[in-house]
Design an enzyme around this catalytic site. Sequence first.
Site, PDB file in Angstrom:
ATOM      1  CG  HIS A   1      -1.907  -1.425   1.091  1.00 23.26           C
ATOM      2  ND1 HIS A   1      -2.896  -1.066   1.037  1.00 23.26           N
ATOM      3  CD2 HIS A   1      -1.886  -2.329   1.746  1.00 23.26           C
ATOM      4  CE1 HIS A   1      -3.616  -2.126   1.108  1.00 23.26           C
ATOM      5  NE2 HIS A   1      -2.734  -2.830   1.679  1.00 23.26           N
TER       6      HIS A   1
ATOM      7  CE1 TYR B   1      -2.005  -0.213   4.713  1.00 18.08           C
ATOM      8  CE2 TYR B   1      -1.614   2.046   6.521  1.00 18.08           C
ATOM      9  CZ  TYR B   1      -1.988   1.315   5.247  1.00 18.08           C
ATOM     10  OH  TYR B   1      -2.516   2.258   4.711  1.00 18.08           O
TER      11      TYR B   1
ATOM     12  CG  HIS C   1      -5.355  -2.070  -1.606  1.00 22.00           C
ATOM     13  ND1 HIS C   1      -5.192  -0.383  -0.865  1.00 22.00           N
ATOM     14  CD2 HIS C   1      -6.054  -2.522  -1.800  1.00 22.00           C
ATOM     15  CE1 HIS C   1      -6.817  -0.504  -0.655  1.00 22.00           C
ATOM     16  NE2 HIS C   1      -6.756  -1.974  -0.886  1.00 22.00           N
TER      17      HIS C   1
ATOM     18  CB  CYS D   1      -3.236   1.986  -2.752  1.00 20.78           C
ATOM     19  SG  CYS D   1      -2.297   1.748  -1.807  1.00 20.78           S
TER      20      CYS D   1
HETATM   21 ZN   LIG Z   1      -3.448   0.369  -0.329  1.00 19.46          ZN
END
Ligand SMILES: [Zn+2]
Length: 158
Positions: free
Chosen positions: A10, A39, A115, A137
């Site tokens: 990401h 994350y 992502h 992303c």
């Molecule tokens: Zn993302």
Amino acid sequence: MRTITLIILHCSATRSTQSYTFRQCRQDHLKRGWKDIGYHYYITRDGQVHTGRPLSQPGAHCKGHNHHSIGVCYEGGLDAEGQACDTRTRAQHQSMYALLCRLHDRFPSAIILGHRDLSPDLDGNGRIDPAEWLKQCPCFDAMVDYFDLEPEGLLEGK
Ligand SMILES: [Zn+2]
């Protein structure tokens, strides 16, 4: 330990000219009512790898895929004008590669992807085309950048 099938990359979707620290990111996620940063790793522009959630716990970074994945985010993803852009610094490139090497050693069958690569395949052609991306992303092609760290056989025939 959980079963890990995906390592999802990401960006923080913040401008390359703007600082968005690990602490700020974590606080923003706590404000959403999450128990911790979403994350597992957060890589700031200086290349430092900050450890977020423990790997043993699912993250909160990609709906529908959190239970079997690891989430890695880098600070940036937008240029100075706010357009989606691969803004990784040299230091971020180096530490992201080193981190992914470590994760690949530990989870050799996990697929590394972005992502955006988990967007729905609307036309069912087996590929996630740019027009199908829900967002940009992480603003680069993870499977191209890290092809050497993909599970054996994944990219055969491509
Ligand atoms: Zn993302």
